[in-house]
Design an enzyme around this catalytic site. Structure first.
Site, short mmCIF file in Angstrom:
data_model
loop_
_atom_site.label_atom_id
_atom_site.label_comp_id
_atom_site.label_asym_id
_atom_site.label_seq_id
_atom_site.Cartn_x
_atom_site.Cartn_y
_atom_site.Cartn_z
CE LYS A 155 15.36 7.95 -23.22
NZ LYS A 155 15.71 8.17 -21.80
N GLY A 173 10.71 -3.54 -9.13
CA GLY A 173 11.99 -3.16 -9.74
C GLY A 173 12.96 -2.67 -8.70
CG LEU A 174 13.72 -4.62 -5.87
CD1 LEU A 174 13.82 -5.90 -5.07
CD2 LEU A 174 13.19 -3.48 -5.00
CB VAL A 209 15.83 4.45 -9.00
CG1 VAL A 209 14.67 5.29 -8.47
CG2 VAL A 209 16.77 5.32 -9.82
CE LYS A 238 19.79 -5.74 -10.21
NZ LYS A 238 19.33 -4.91 -11.35
CB ALA A 278 8.74 2.83 -14.21
CG ASN A 279 11.33 7.36 -17.74
OD1 ASN A 279 10.97 8.40 -17.20
ND2 ASN A 279 12.60 7.04 -17.88
#
Length: 353
Positions: A80, A176-177, A180, A204, A256-257
């Site tokens: 990363k 979260g839009l 993904v 969104k 989500a990560n």
């Protein structure tokens, strides 16, 4: 933070601190494990509050990439990169300077697009290094395949929890839009799911309401909804000591990560509440599968076939957790580490022979 102790505890092979005065750049490249192959991990640009926060992000995300690749049976390791900067100050010179740092690793680290990095930025980085993937013209971008993997993961969790293959009538809250999250809503809508959605961007949220008949709620309300499934698809750290007590969902499965603020503590809190958690680095592996296939010569049919393995992998993880009496997060880590250690043993035998 004791740097070497932290790196040792997390199992990293290498951490690079990249600095240049002209142009001014501060970046960290973390390489966790390359047993299975070169370290793959995207690059993000964020104005971290301090360098320790940036390092913590790079270390945790790179370790997650190692486990993600292992669980997805992708011959790659985990890496990363984070660039410490305000994305509004991003320039081509900065991106090209960063590309030269990536190139200096000679393929040990392969990067791509993450937070505040656009396809155009990736193309700029690629002017300095060939070790970059995820350019949208080649594969169409990671969102469709990532969202499909999350959808399949939701189906696996439903089967494990309720021994059912049907989703119709279930209530799902999507947080979260972005690309993904929006694509995931489409999959769920096509299976007659009742959608509840939130996003910090009201435009969104209204678009998803219009397209899929979703009920829009405030971002602070999404945790406490009486739903069957909660799908976090925004930033990480949202499953924590403050939010978990409010959760009423039976399943957590999202894109989500680093969803767990503290992996050990908060995975146990979820288990004690009887919530089935789908480990993020397993369920959201579609993006890695996509860029890996781009690296070797993109074949859409092959990539989408591989992403369907997420379903079986999660079922196996849920079963390991039940049999061994551990959290699903620990079960996923054990599965990943077993695959990595088996590869190490095979290499040792080959060298000895």
């Amino acid at each position: 933070m004791l740097l070497f102790e932290t790196v040792r505890e997390m199992g990293h092979e290498q951490v690079l601190f990249c600095h240049s005065k002209n142009p001014e750049i501060k970046a960290i490249i973390a390489i966790h494990d390359t047993t299975l192959g070169p370290a793959m991990g995207a690059t993000r640009i964020l104005p971290y509050i301090n360098e320790e926060a940036a390092l913590k992000d790079a270390l945790r995300l790179s370790r997650g990439m190692t486990y993600k690749a292992a669980c997805a049976n992708i011959p790659a390791g985990g890496g990363k990169a984070v660039i410490i900067a305000n994305p509004e100050n991003k320039t081509d010179d900065l991106l090209r300077a960063y590309g030269r740092f990536v190139d200096s690793l000679n393929g040990r680290f392969i990067t791509g697009q993450d937070v505040n990095i656009t396809p155009d930025d990736v193309r700029t980085i690629s002017q300095e290094t060939k070790y970059v993937v995820g350019v949208s013209e080649k594969s169409g971008g990671p969102a469709p395949i990532t969202s499909l993997g999350v959808f399949l993961g939701i189906k696996a969790a439903v089967e494990s929890r309720w021994q059912s293959k049907r989703l119709d009538g279930m209530k799902v809250a999507v947080q979260g839009l972005g690309n993904v999250g929006k694509n995931l809503c489409r999959h769920l809508h096509e299976h007659d799911v009742q959608l509840f959605v939130s996003d910090v961007d009201p435009i969104k949220a209204e678009e998803v309401k219009r397209l899929f008949g979703a009920t829009v709620v405030e971002p602070t309300e999404i945790y406490s909804l009486d739903v069957d499934i909660f799908a976090p698809c925004a930033l990480g750290g949202i499953l924590n000591s403050h939010t978990i007590p409010f959760l009423q969902a039976s399943i957590i499965a999202g894109a989500a990560n680093n969803q767990l603020e503290n992996e050990q503590l908060h995975s146990q809190m979820l288990a004690k509440k009887g919530i089935l958690y789908s480990p993020d680095y397993v369920i959201n592996a579609g993006g890695l599968i996509n860029v890996y296939n781009e690296m070797i010569g993109y074949d859409e049919e092959k990539a989408f076939k591989q992403v369907h393995n997420i379903y079986d992998t999660l079922l196996a993880i849920f079963e390991i957790a039940k049999e061994q009496g551990v959290t699903t997060n620990d079960a996923a880590r054990r599965l990943a580490e077993d695959r990595i250690n088996n590869s190490k043993r095979s290499k040792s035998k080959a060298i000895a022979a």
